[in-house]
Design an enzyme around this catalytic site. Structure first.
Site, PDB file in Angstrom:
ATOM      1  N   CYS A 126     -14.662  83.196 -35.407  1.00 15.96           N
ATOM      2  CA  CYS A 126     -15.234  84.068 -36.508  1.00 15.96           C
ATOM      3  C   CYS A 126     -15.223  83.321 -37.488  1.00 15.96           C
ATOM      4  CB  CYS A 126     -13.856  84.501 -37.114  1.00 15.96           C
ATOM      5  SG  CYS A 126     -13.192  83.692 -37.763  1.00 15.96           S
ATOM      6  N   GLU A 127     -16.446  82.019 -37.387  1.00 10.77           N
ATOM      7  CA  GLU A 127     -16.970  81.469 -38.488  1.00 10.77           C
ATOM      8  C   GLU A 127     -18.222  80.948 -37.644  1.00 10.77           C
ATOM      9  OE1 GLU A 127     -16.586  77.747 -39.776  1.00 10.77           O
ATOM     10  OE2 GLU A 127     -14.592  78.557 -40.084  1.00 10.77           O
TER      11      GLU A 127
ATOM     12  N   TYR B 121     -19.106  66.804 -36.957  1.00 16.61           N
ATOM     13  CA  TYR B 121     -19.925  65.631 -37.177  1.00 16.61           C
ATOM     14  C   TYR B 121     -21.201  65.844 -36.417  1.00 16.61           C
ATOM     15  CZ  TYR B 121     -15.162  63.455 -36.449  1.00 16.61           C
ATOM     16  OH  TYR B 121     -13.967  62.965 -36.112  1.00 16.61           O
TER      17      TYR B 121
ATOM     18  N   GLY C  94     -14.040  50.935 -31.324  1.00 17.26           N
ATOM     19  CA  GLY C  94     -15.192  51.824 -32.079  1.00 17.26           C
ATOM     20  C   GLY C  94     -17.185  52.067 -30.877  1.00 17.26           C
TER      21      GLY C  94
ATOM     22  N   GLU D 294      -9.068  47.249 -29.156  1.00 21.58           N
ATOM     23  CA  GLU D 294      -8.290  48.647 -29.546  1.00 21.58           C
ATOM     24  C   GLU D 294      -9.452  50.154 -29.201  1.00 21.58           C
ATOM     25  OE1 GLU D 294      -5.897  47.590 -33.768  1.00 21.58           O
ATOM     26  OE2 GLU D 294      -7.346  48.634 -34.010  1.00 21.58           O
ATOM     27  N   PRO D 295      -9.877  50.532 -27.664  1.00 20.39           N
ATOM     28  CA  PRO D 295     -10.828  50.988 -28.145  1.00 20.39           C
ATOM     29  C   PRO D 295     -10.141  52.603 -27.012  1.00 20.39           C
ATOM     30  CG  PRO D 295     -10.330  49.332 -25.287  1.00 20.39           C
ATOM     31  CD  PRO D 295      -9.412  48.853 -26.577  1.00 20.39           C
ATOM     32  N   GLY D 296     -10.837  53.483 -27.394  1.00 17.04           N
ATOM     33  CA  GLY D 296      -9.823  54.466 -28.016  1.00 17.04           C
ATOM     34  C   GLY D 296     -11.185  55.473 -26.751  1.00 17.04           C
ATOM     35  N   ARG D 297     -12.113  56.336 -27.639  1.00  9.95           N
ATOM     36  CA  ARG D 297     -13.480  56.841 -27.028  1.00  9.95           C
ATOM     37  C   ARG D 297     -14.570  56.196 -25.163  1.00  9.95           C
ATOM     38  NH1 ARG D 297     -16.369  59.823 -30.037  1.00  9.95           N
ATOM     39  NH2 ARG D 297     -16.075  58.266 -31.883  1.00  9.95           N
TER      40      ARG D 297
END
Ligand code: LLP
Length: 452
Positions: free
Chosen positions: A372-373, A344, A241, A301-304
């Site tokens: 297309c949006e 986000y 996190g 538990e690092p990801g980012r």
């Protein structure tokens, strides 16, 4: 030292190599450009912070499941945090040690839990039905499962609600009032379960270290309660996190060392309550030594924070247009390759890869893709020089939750069901990307996102 720097003459470089030159050597666009040395440096920052501690750095594979990256991290001695059977298969294929892997999730399937039990990975239990499935899986595999209780500590991580997980009304974890039920259930299944730790994960993009402190204090109280019932608890898992500086403001955010020191200080306080007089002198020694002395290991538990800043999404400008009061830079990349701004409202820094001629006026642009949006934007209201068609433009910090959240929308990335040949990194067909080292022998990893 960071991999992406501006040269004195104004070119964006990756480990000293001009991004423009890389673009000229790759016939496809957009692509993700990674620095392997930066991955090593980020991992090393965690390892340095944990020096002397018996600990597991579990990389959250969900952040980026590129096989080359996984193989690199596993070789460095990293563990893995998994959230599906396929992630577990991929982790094993990439060489991760299963005894340094942790299987998480609020909806784990029986067949996935059987794989986990067979592999001997740690399992974080999330709910009553999850525990039932874990017990069944242990019986099918004929192996005891090393279990951690995923506690829902009700700590507000102060982040976007979609990435907050530790609040009491979230779908994750076990609340206080149910703790005893779980302890009794574990006691009743000594052949299937071995309770070895407690886990929490508050959320993602956290920028205040005090939030981890609050959670660690609560978790240590839980561990006290659990130990008081005769369980031998070996692990405190404080989840992942940690945020990064997406704004490129140079703001001082908590580092891996801040995160670890926070957790260790809490372990130290716990020790203070429990140690005998023999251990007391140790209280004045290094925090790490102390933690070692009291037999509680740390899992993170690092990801980012391991992977986000190692990569840019590199795009070509298709053209510039104006509508009403708005100016747009249209690029070939889109929400299909990088969905965080759309999903986000996340900010990711954007810049051009080469200096423009002095005549190119600066304006306020929305940077948009061809999808297309109107959710298809990479950045809003960005002050940028007006680029010519064909100019290179990067979206920074694309290493985490970009490639792994890429979609097949508008068939910008070809889908298996089309029958087209896919570019894959892994043997499981889950990753529509190709990855290889360029130039030969150099320290690079890149992944292409699009078919011809
Ligand atoms: N552990 C658990 C149990 C998790 O659920 C997560 C992320 C992590 C560790 C790793 O968290 P990190 O260190 O990367 O913050 N797609 C969102 C992020 C979702 C995070 C989901 N869980 C985004 O793009 O910001």
């Amino acid at each position: 030292k960071h991999c992406f720097t501006k040269s004195e003459d104004g070119y964006l470089c990756c480990e000293g190599l001009r991004v423009e030159d890389v673009m000229n050597n790759i016939e496809k666009s957009p692509f993700y450009l990674y620095s392997k040395p930066q991955i090593t440096r980020n991992f090393q920052a965690y390892r340095d912070a944990l020096e002397g501690l018996d600990s597991i750095i579990g990389y959250a594979i969900k952040a980026n499941n590129n096989l080359k990256i996984l193989e690199h991290l596993s070789k460095l001695g990293c563990g893995a945090v998994l959230v599906s059977g396929n992630e577990l298969r991929l982790a094993l294929h990439a060489g991760f040690d299963p005894t340094r892997c942790i299987f998480n999730g609020n909806g784990k399937l029986l067949k996935e839990l059987v794989l986990a039990a067979q592999g001997g990975v740690f399992v974080n239990v999330d709910s009553e039905f999850d525990l039932d499935n874990i017990i069944s899986a242990a019986r099918i595999a004929g192996k005891k499962v090393n279990l951690l209780l995923r506690i829902n500590p009700d700590v507000d991580p102060q982040v976007h609600p979609y990435v907050a997980t530790g609040n009491k009304n979230s779908k994750f974890g076990i609340r206080n009032e149910k703790l005893q039920w779980f302890l009794d259930a574990v006691k009743a299944h000594p052949n299937e379960l071995k309770l070895v730790g407690a886990h929490c994960h508050l959320g993602s993009t956290i920028t205040k270290v005090g939030i981890f402190w609050d959670a660690a204090v609560l978790m240590v109280n839980y561990i006290d309660q659990i130990r008081a019932q005769g369980f031998k608890i070996d692990y405190l898992n404080i989840g992942g996190g940690l945020g990064i500086d997406y704004y490129h403001t140079g703001a001082v955010l908590p580092s891996p060392r801040d995160l670890i020191d926070t957790s260790c200080r809490v372990l130290l306080n716990l020790t203070k309550c429990q140690v005998t007089s023999i251990l007391k002198p140790i209280l004045y020694l290094e925090v790490r030594e102390l933690v070692l002395s009291r037999d509680l290991n740390l899992i993170i538990e690092p990801g980012r924070s391991l992977i986000a800043n190692t990569c840019c999404l590199v795009n070509h400008v298709t053209g510039v247009k104006t509508n009403g009061t708005k100016k747009f830079i249209v690029i070939d990349g889109s929400m299909a390759e990088l969905i965080r701004p759309s999903l986000y409202d996340a900010y990711q820094h954007i810049e051009l890869v080469s200096p423009l001629s002095p005549g190119a006026g600066i304006s306020i642009f929305d940077v948009v893709g061809p999808v297309c949006e109107s959710a298809d934007f990479l950045g809003k209201d960005r002050e940028l020089p007006t680029p010519a068609p064909g100019a290179g433009l990067v979206v920074h910090d694309a290493g985490a939750y970009c490639m792994s959240m890429a979609s097949t929308y508008n068939l910008k990335i070809a889908h298996l069901s089309t029958g087209l040949t896919l570019e894959t990194t892994g043997p499981y067909g889950a990753t529509p990307l190709r990855s290889e080292a360029i130039p030969a022998g150099a320290n690079w990893v890149f992944a292409l996102t699009q078919k011809d």
